[in-house]
Design a protein around this motif. Structure first.
Motif, short mmCIF file in Angstrom:
data_model
loop_
_atom_site.label_atom_id
_atom_site.label_comp_id
_atom_site.label_asym_id
_atom_site.label_seq_id
_atom_site.Cartn_x
_atom_site.Cartn_y
_atom_site.Cartn_z
N LYS A 58 0.82 -1.22 0.00
CA LYS A 58 0.00 0.00 0.00
C LYS A 58 0.85 1.27 0.00
N ASN A 105 2.47 -15.09 4.76
CA ASN A 105 3.21 -13.90 5.20
C ASN A 105 2.68 -12.65 4.52
N TYR A 107 -0.46 -12.07 3.26
CA TYR A 107 -1.77 -11.59 3.74
C TYR A 107 -1.73 -11.18 5.21
N ASN A 108 -0.80 -11.76 5.98
CA ASN A 108 -0.64 -11.30 7.36
C ASN A 108 -0.09 -9.87 7.40
N ASN A 109 0.85 -9.57 6.50
CA ASN A 109 1.39 -8.21 6.42
C ASN A 109 0.35 -7.19 6.00
N LEU A 110 -0.69 -7.67 5.31
CA LEU A 110 -1.78 -6.79 4.89
C LEU A 110 -2.86 -6.68 5.96
N GLY A 111 -2.64 -7.36 7.10
CA GLY A 111 -3.61 -7.31 8.19
C GLY A 111 -4.77 -8.28 8.01
N LEU A 112 -4.59 -9.28 7.14
CA LEU A 112 -5.63 -10.27 6.89
C LEU A 112 -5.32 -11.55 7.66
N ASN A 113 -6.36 -12.31 7.96
CA ASN A 113 -6.20 -13.46 8.86
C ASN A 113 -6.25 -14.82 8.17
N GLU A 117 -9.78 -14.55 3.20
CA GLU A 117 -9.85 -13.09 3.27
C GLU A 117 -8.96 -12.46 2.21
N TYR A 121 -10.03 -9.97 -0.75
CA TYR A 121 -9.33 -8.69 -0.88
C TYR A 121 -8.88 -8.49 -2.32
#
Length: 312
Positions: A58, A105, A107-113, A117, A121
């Motif tokens: 982002k 890694n 999607y976790n960095n994007l704040g997704l669980n 998700e 997204y």
């Protein structure tokens, strides 16, 4: 009856005419940007890469679109070159646990669980999960190829690493770093290119300059290395870092495959209960990755020099 048949013929003819008209109209919007050997890259490919890069980072939204589009072009060039080399040794579209870990890694960095998700997204951004999976597969398999080719050249001195840990067993000093790695053809070019990069940093900022000039894979993350344990760094790099203050950059540091510039964004000292085995494992992993990144750059440049690249 004939009138009905004629009307049907006219209707279907009109539909086919419209269909082919749309195909031709759409094709006229597609432009060939480059050929890498026989692999064609179009403006649509670059636009898709642009959307992909923005989705996964982002921070790129703060960079001018033209600059990110150029970054996207170079990114897809690198991907095509890597893919051609990979296919000499491996088949793609194979199950790979490391790819799944990389996806997690991301999607976790994007704040997704969860992967679900992440798929939603991407769908909201008109991006296809399967296509992105294939892109990450290429990067993952490339890293595996580099490891197989250079693993016997890795030099990890465990005793030196243990001594680094023993020097300050209760203190952990870390640096929050960004990097820019640039290449050169002849040594006499280094200073001129360095001065150009410094001017760009002063005018545009470090992150925008990374997009323009860095050849490191960290370019996709605007040069971010994150928190690095001081003990993991070479003496040459530590000696440069201690000379600068927060927000400043090191002088050019020669490394295999290019010239490194580090930006010191933050630093901290923590009191910790040191686990020798765990700390040694971390340092070995960092040193291994550091050496493999250098070999990856060298290998990529060698492959690139043997490939025909034509831009239009």
């Amino acid at each position: 009856m004939k009138k009905i048949i004629n009307k049907k013929i006219f209707f279907y003819s009109s539909v086919w005419f419209l269909f082919f008209f749309l195909i031709i109209a759409n094709a006229s919007n597609v432009k060939i940007i480059a050929k890498i050997d026989n692999d064609i890259i179009t403006n649509i490919d670059i636009q898709n890469e642009y959307s992909y890069l923005l989705a996964l980072n982002k921070s790129l939204k703060d960079i001018q679109k033209e600059q990110v589009l150029d970054f996207a072009k170079q990114s897809i060039f690198r991907e095509k070159i890597k893919k051609q080399e990979i296919l000499k040794y491996y088949e793609l579209n194979q199950k790979n646990e490391i790819i799944d870990m990389s996806i997690k890694n991301i999607y976790n960095n994007l704040g997704l669980n969860s992967e679900d998700e992440f798929i939603k997204y991407l769908k909201n951004l008109n991006l296809n999960f399967d296509k992105i999976y294939k892109k990450i597969e290429i990067e993952t398999v490339w890293n595996q190829l580099v490891y197989q080719k250079y693993k016997d050249k890795l030099v990890i001195n465990k005793e030196n690493l243990k001594n680094k840990i023993k020097i300050s067993p209760q203190k952990k000093e870390s640096y929050y770093l960004h990097e820019l790695v640039f290449d050169f053809k002849e040594k006499k070019e280094i200073n001129a290119k360095y001065q150009t990069i410094i001017k760009s940093i002063n005018d545009l900022g470090f992150e925008k300059t990374v997009i323009e000039y860095s050849i490191s894979d960290t370019k996709n993350n605007l040069g971010l290395l994150g928190w690095i344990d001081k003990k993991a760094l070479s003496e040459k790099i530590k000696n440069e870092l201690i000379k600068i203050n927060l927000g400043e950059m090191t002088r050019p540091i020669p490394i295999p495959g290019g010239i490194l510039i580090l930006k010191l964004s933050d630093k901290k000292v923590e009191n910790v209960d040191m686990d020798m085995g765990l700390e040694l494992e971390k340092l070995i992993k960092y040193e291994t990755n550091n050496q493999l990144n250098s070999y990856s750059t060298i290998y990529f440049n060698k492959v690139k020099s043997q490939i025909s690249i034509n831009e239009y």
